[in-house]
Design an enzyme around this catalytic site. Structure first.
Site, PDB file in Angstrom:
ATOM      1  N   HIS A  84       0.831  -1.202   0.000  1.00 38.22           N
ATOM      2  CA  HIS A  84       0.000   0.000   0.000  1.00 38.22           C
ATOM      3  C   HIS A  84       0.870   1.259   0.000  1.00 38.22           C
ATOM      4  O   HIS A  84       0.598   2.211  -0.743  1.00 38.22           O
ATOM      5  CB  HIS A  84      -0.923  -0.006   1.216  1.00 38.22           C
ATOM      6  CG  HIS A  84      -1.957  -1.079   1.165  1.00 38.22           C
ATOM      7  ND1 HIS A  84      -3.306  -0.821   1.085  1.00 38.22           N
ATOM      8  CD2 HIS A  84      -1.847  -2.436   1.166  1.00 38.22           C
ATOM      9  CE1 HIS A  84      -3.979  -1.954   1.041  1.00 38.22           C
ATOM     10  NE2 HIS A  84      -3.114  -2.948   1.103  1.00 38.22           N
ATOM     11  N   ASP A 140      -6.961   4.596   2.822  1.00 41.12           N
ATOM     12  CA  ASP A 140      -7.602   3.343   2.449  1.00 41.12           C
ATOM     13  C   ASP A 140      -8.280   2.642   3.629  1.00 41.12           C
ATOM     14  O   ASP A 140      -9.489   2.520   3.677  1.00 41.12           O
ATOM     15  CB  ASP A 140      -6.659   2.406   1.695  1.00 41.12           C
ATOM     16  CG  ASP A 140      -5.282   2.257   2.334  1.00 41.12           C
ATOM     17  OD1 ASP A 140      -5.088   2.747   3.454  1.00 41.12           O
ATOM     18  OD2 ASP A 140      -4.398   1.639   1.699  1.00 41.12           O
ATOM     19  N   SER A 174       0.713  -8.522 -10.549  1.00 44.57           N
ATOM     20  CA  SER A 174       1.248  -9.586 -11.400  1.00 44.57           C
ATOM     21  C   SER A 174       0.473  -9.686 -12.709  1.00 44.57           C
ATOM     22  O   SER A 174       1.054  -9.872 -13.789  1.00 44.57           O
ATOM     23  CB  SER A 174       1.208 -10.933 -10.674  1.00 44.57           C
ATOM     24  OG  SER A 174       2.131 -10.963  -9.609  1.00 44.57           O
ATOM     25  N   ASP A 183      -9.294 -10.769  -3.458  1.00 38.84           N
ATOM     26  CA  ASP A 183      -9.699 -10.157  -4.719  1.00 38.84           C
ATOM     27  C   ASP A 183      -9.193 -10.920  -5.940  1.00 38.84           C
ATOM     28  O   ASP A 183      -9.617 -10.643  -7.064  1.00 38.84           O
ATOM     29  CB  ASP A 183      -9.252  -8.694  -4.779  1.00 38.84           C
ATOM     30  CG  ASP A 183      -7.736  -8.529  -4.748  1.00 38.84           C
ATOM     31  OD1 ASP A 183      -7.024  -9.505  -4.434  1.00 38.84           O
ATOM     32  OD2 ASP A 183      -7.263  -7.403  -5.019  1.00 38.84           O
TER      33      ASP A 183
END
Length: 461
Positions: free
Chosen positions: A18, A115, A358, A377
């Site tokens: 992050h 966040d 990735s 996710d």
């Protein structure tokens, strides 16, 4: 305001994935002359400073991370602790609230990007400052899970496994996203686990979504526009796409020995498999994956962490595997130069866990993309890429528990590596179009300029 320079404060979660993502965005924004105040734990600052491209405009503001019982002395980020102590780092971050409030009161920025600190919008509202929740996950994940989670939370309920398996009734009709039973079960556990003191991960993110003045995503309309619109229509707040984070060409060359080894194979013939720096597989899944790659008969390079219950890669290998693949296959357990390996001309297929970074790296390279999602996710990103975008294929898994066979791994890889296979042809063509779009030299600047304009026109008008 349209022509003025902004002062933006950044308050990312204390994890380097992050922190680095927020710093990358800070560099792009500062390149346009805007000022950034970047809040970070003291020790983390030293690791970030070398990546600050605009020290005249990006100023680090060190935070004192309070000690929390159960944490090692001096622990400040998730990098300092094992996975199971991440919740305690979150508790420590929550305890920085008084210091963050004092800093923001003194700095008076135009807007704060955050966040996981669900309490930050309450602080900024009291100070007359706007807040934007900058999500480093995909917009499709937020749309599929968290939008309806907010409604359920308001009703004092939680999303069930059965509900998670199907999209909401009003979901974009173009979407192909659904979840398998084992994925819904895993996501239900993840979102409802405690994350911080007296709050679940699900509550933390939903409260942040509910109370923020707007949302930001590192994506683009061409990939996730319908999901971004869905989020905006539900919460009635601006949902801003800052553009995808395109990986920069590495300045460090590929290790000479690896380059020499890869160079002995013909172009596009090598299978490369890597699941990121955090994924630890179960031993039986790990071995089945290796056996499936072996079964393809293709040369391969595998970079995975030792599976659970083992200390080294060698002790985790299937019986006789090392001897059978000698000369055509390498398995390593440490850090690898993923981007450099993927860019090597001999590599023709990348097997990924579906992590956003990735997958993006694969999209801008020439490799075919096979996804075996492992958690969170990654399930949503896998459906987005294989279903909506048709630029990847997934290995077929058992509905109930996510088991995949070596035969499934082999068949899937060969389907994209065989130039005569219709699935492989379609994936290759779609991926080439997307690659050309993502590598357009004006894409990043166009999206960022548009995002900053929208930020000024909506949040800061």
């Amino acid at each position: 305001m349209a022509q003025s320079k902004l002062h933006i404060a950044m308050n990312p979660w204390f994890a380097f994935g992050h922190l680095n993502a927020f710093l990358h965005l800070s560099n792009l924004i500062a390149a346009r002359g805007h000022r950034i105040s970047f809040l970070t734990p003291k020790k983390a600052q030293a690791k970030l400073e070398d990546f600050n491209n605009h020290p005249d405009l990006i100023k680090f503001i060190p935070l004192t991370v309070p000690h929390v019982e159960g944490l090692p002395v001096g622990a400040e980020t998730t990098n300092d602790v094992p996975d199971h102590q991440g919740s305690l780092i979150m508790t420590a971050m929550d305890k920085t609230r008084p210091e963050v409030e004092a800093i923001l009161k003194d700095l008076k920025p135009d807007v704060v990007f955050f966040d996981f600190t669900y309490w930050l919008p309450e602080v900024t509202k009291q100070l007359g400052i706007k807040s934007l929740q900058y999500c480093i996950t995909s917009a499709s994940t937020v749309a599929y899970i968290l939008v309806r989670s907010s409604t359920k939370l308001d009703e004092g309920q939680q999303l069930t496994e059965d509900e998670l398996m199907k999209p909401p009734a009003d979901f974009p009709p173009s979407s192909t996203i659904t979840l398998h039973r084992h994925e819904a079960r895993a996501l239900s556990f993840t979102t409802h686990r405690t994350y911080g003191e007296g709050i679940s991960f699900h509550e933390r993110i939903v409260y942040a979504l509910r109370d923020a003045d707007g949302y930001g995503f590192r994506s683009c309309r061409e990939i996730e526009g319908t999901y971004c619109d869905y989020i905006e229509n539900h919460f009635k707040k601006p949902s801003i796409l800052f553009g995808p984070t395109i990986p920069q060409l590495p300045t460090t060359p590929l290790d000479e020995n690896k380059a020499k080894w890869l160079g002995q194979f013909k172009p596009g013939s090598v299978v490369f498999c890597a699941f990121g720096s955090e994924c630890v597989m179960e031993k039986n899944n790990f071995q089945e994956l290796l056996l499936g790659i072996e079964l393809t008969g293709l040369p391969f390079f595998i970079g995975l962490k030792p599976p659970s219950g083992t200390e080294t890669i060698d002790e985790a290998l299937p019986e006789g595997f090392k001897e059978r693949v000698q000369g055509r296959g390498i398995v390593e357990g440490g850090w690898i130069q993923q981007l450099q390996i993927m860019a090597h001309p001999s590599v023709g297929c990348f097997i990924s866990h579906g992590g956003l970074s990735s997958v993006t790296e694969a999209l801008v390279n020439n490799t075919q993309l096979v996804i075996i999602p492992q958690r969170g996710d990654q399930y949503i990103i896998a459906r987005l890429m294989s279903g909506d975008m048709k630029v990847a294929v997934e290995v077929e898994m058992r509905e109930e528990d996510g088991w995949y066979s070596k035969e499934n791994v082999c068949t899937t890889v060969k389907s994209v590596m065989d130039e005569g296979n219709e699935t492989g042809k379609q994936i290759r063509a779609n991926k080439l179009k997307l690659k050309e779009f993502l590598l357009d030299e004006n894409l990043e600047s166009t999206y960022l300029d548009s995002a900053l304009d929208r930020l000024k026109e909506t949040l800061l008008k």
